[in-house]
Scaffold this active site. Structure first.
Site, PDB file in Angstrom:
ATOM      1  CB  SER A 100      -0.886   0.005   1.253  1.00  0.00           C
ATOM      2  OG  SER A 100      -1.520   1.255   1.446  1.00  0.00           O
TER       3      SER A 100
ATOM      4  CE1 TYR B 257      -4.757  -1.648   4.906  1.00  0.00           C
ATOM      5  CE2 TYR B 257      -3.529   0.351   4.405  1.00  0.00           C
ATOM      6  CZ  TYR B 257      -4.183  -0.804   3.986  1.00  0.00           C
ATOM      7  OH  TYR B 257      -4.245  -1.107   2.642  1.00  0.00           O
TER       8      TYR B 257
END
Length: 255
Positions: free
Chosen positions: A146, A159
């Site tokens: 990501s 995250y």
């Protein structure tokens, strides 16, 4: 380099978390390139529906419902899939989750679950798939990282920690398994409209901020990830290893 370098005919690809979202788009792209695709998820009804959609389009497809965080389930599934399809040439560790909450209020069970799915799951599945790749001295593993593998943002620190860990796991896998002719690389999507990010896309303030912050001036389309997946899944990447390719409309390049 000829187009044959990107040909996946005869390859078998397992994509975790692929009954919907980016995982499904990635699986569909691999299937269009000639691969036999194995879909994975925990919801058997949703998984079956996704398999039927790909099969009805003429693609070679199978599915396997297992929990990527359950080592026994993963071990049994990989053994069954290897027996059914003969091999797994490509593994895409796509399954992931998000939970948005301020760090000082973030629940410990939420932290543990997020790390289990986003990071530990990729380790467990790769561990068992790599064993049969090592035996054949060939394999491709693609981790879906990501933008948050590099950048932080308010309310998603766990995250970011999980995706930062996945970035380094990618490099560690590449170093351990390169001698077995296994290439391990990763893709770091920027902001793409998916089920996970739809609440952000529907937030006018965030949508406006993102479009101004991203030099391309827009969200990414899921299909725009497929080319990078095909590169890392194909013979074209035979000497590319341990790399993370960010697909973000130049967001990380701008201040």
């Amino acid at each position: 380099m000829s187009s044959a370098s990107f040909d996946l005919n005869g390859s078998v690809a397992l994509v975790t978390g692929s009954s919907r979202g980016l995982g499904y788009v990635i699986a569909e792209g691999l299937a269009r390139a000639g691969a036999t695709v194995i879909l994975n998820g925990r919801d058997e009804a949703r998984l079956s529906a996704a398999e039927e959609r790909l099969a009805s389009a003429g693609h070679r497809v199978g599915s396997s419902a297992f929990d990527i965080t359950d080592e026994r389930s993963v071990s049994a599934a990989v053994e069954e899939l290897t027996g059914r399809f003969g091999k797994i040439d490509v593994l895409v560790n796509n399954a992931g989750m998000q939970q948005r909450e301020s760090l000082e209020e973030f629940p410990e069970d939420g932290w543990r679950r997020l790390i289990e799915i986003n990071l530990t799951g990729a380790f467990v599945v790769s561990k068992y798939v790599a064993r049969q790749m090592i035996e054949r001295r060939a394999g491709k593993i693609i981790n879906i990282c990501s933008l948050q593998s590099e950048l932080g943002r308010s309310t998603i620190a766990p995250y970011a920690a999980s995706k930062g860990g996945l970035k380094m796991l990618t490099k560690g896998m590449a170093v351990d398994w390169a001698r077995h002719n296994i290439q391990v690389n990763a893709i770091g999507p920027g902001y793409f409209i998916t089920e996970m990010t739809r609440p952000l896309a529907e937030d006018e303030a965030f949508d406006s901020w993102l479009r101004q912050r991203t030099p391309a001036g827009r969200w990414g389309e899921p299909e725009e990830l497929v080319g990078a997946v095909l590169l890392f899944a194909s013979p074209a990447s035979s000497y590319i290893n341990g790399q993370i390719l960010y697909i973000d409309g130049s967001l990380m390049s701008a201040v």
